[in-house]
Scaffold this motif. Sequence first.
Motif, PDB file in Angstrom:
ATOM      1  N   PRO A 135      -4.341   1.345  -4.186  1.00  0.00           N
ATOM      2  CA  PRO A 135      -4.349   0.820  -2.822  1.00  0.00           C
ATOM      3  C   PRO A 135      -2.932   0.592  -2.323  1.00  0.00           C
ATOM      4  CG  PRO A 135      -4.915  -0.907  -4.384  1.00  0.00           C
ATOM      5  CD  PRO A 135      -4.874   0.385  -5.157  1.00  0.00           C
ATOM      6  N   THR A 136      -2.733   0.741  -1.030  1.00  0.00           N
ATOM      7  CA  THR A 136      -1.437   0.450  -0.437  1.00  0.00           C
ATOM      8  C   THR A 136      -1.243  -1.065  -0.419  1.00  0.00           C
ATOM      9  OG1 THR A 136      -2.321   0.259   1.804  1.00  0.00           O
ATOM     10  CG2 THR A 136      -1.701   2.478   1.042  1.00  0.00           C
ATOM     11  N   PRO A 137      -0.010  -1.539  -0.269  1.00  0.00           N
ATOM     12  CA  PRO A 137       0.212  -2.991  -0.176  1.00  0.00           C
ATOM     13  C   PRO A 137      -0.611  -3.624   0.945  1.00  0.00           C
ATOM     14  CG  PRO A 137       2.289  -1.865  -0.548  1.00  0.00           C
ATOM     15  CD  PRO A 137       1.266  -0.793  -0.306  1.00  0.00           C
ATOM     16  N   GLU A 138      -0.720  -2.933   2.064  1.00  0.00           N
ATOM     17  CA  GLU A 138      -1.500  -3.472   3.185  1.00  0.00           C
ATOM     18  C   GLU A 138      -2.975  -3.561   2.816  1.00  0.00           C
ATOM     19  OE1 GLU A 138      -2.554  -2.503   7.871  1.00  0.00           O
ATOM     20  OE2 GLU A 138      -1.176  -1.207   6.756  1.00  0.00           O
ATOM     21  N   GLU A 139      -3.497  -2.549   2.148  1.00  0.00           N
ATOM     22  CA  GLU A 139      -4.905  -2.575   1.731  1.00  0.00           C
ATOM     23  C   GLU A 139      -5.148  -3.703   0.730  1.00  0.00           C
ATOM     24  OE1 GLU A 139      -6.042   2.182   2.146  1.00  0.00           O
ATOM     25  OE2 GLU A 139      -5.163   1.403   0.289  1.00  0.00           O
TER      26      GLU A 139
END
Length: 245
Positions: A135-139
Motif C-alpha cells: 500500500p502507498t503511504p496515503e492508503e
Amino acid sequence: MTARWMEEAVEASGLTAPLRFPRDLVAEISQLLPVLVVALPNLTPQAVREWLLRRDIHIPVPRDTNDFHDFHGCMVADAGRGFVFHDSSEGRHEQRFTVAHELSHFILDQWMPRVRAVRVFGEAILPVLDGQREPTPEESLTALFEKISLGPTGELMARDASGHYARREVMESERRADLLALELLAPEALVIPLVKDVSEGEGTGRVVFRFGLTWEVAHAHVHALRCRLRVPRFSIEQFLGVEEG
C-alpha cells in the motif's frame, strides 16, 4: 436482537433467510459468492492439500497432526476466492453446520474486509489485498483512520501442542463463525417463537426438526437464546402445581 455485525455479514453475503428450511446453503453459495464447496470422505488436511495441488492451486493448508482428529472441515482462500471443504462421511446435519461455519469464516475473515476496502479505496486496492503490491503511504494512513486491514488474514487455524486454539483472536474468530453459521441456518427471529413458551428440550426438538441442526448444536442455540430472553427452565413441580420446599 441480532448483533449489528451479524446483520452486516448477512447483507454483504446476500444470504438473507430463504422461504424454506432446512436451508440448502451449497446451492445458494454458488450463485452469490466466489466460493466452491468441496465434499471429501474422511477429511484430513492432507486430503485438502492434495485436492488443491492436483488443480495447481497453491494455498497454505494446516499441517497434519494428531490434534486434527476432529477435523470436520476447513476454509482456504486466495485473491478473493474461497474453498470450503467438509467431510462427506458425516451425517447430513453435521455437514450442514460445517459448511455454514466454514462459509462464515470466508464471509467474516475474507469477504467483508475486502468489501469494506473496496468501498473506501475502489478496485485499485485489490492488488494490495491480493499481495501484488504494497500500500502507498496515503492508503496506509487512510486504512488506519477507517479501521480497515490491508494485510493478509492471519492463520486462523493455529493450535498449540494440546490441540487448543493458539491465540485469542483465533478463538474469537471461531466464536463469531459459529454465531453467523447459526444465523444463516436458524435465524434468531424464526427460532425465538418456537422456543420461548416451551421447555428447553421441546424447543430443541423443534429447532432440530425445522432447521436440520444436530441436537447438540440446536440445544446450545436454544439455551443461549432462552438465557438472553430470561426464559425460566421448565419445572415439573411448577407444572404439577407443587410448591418448592
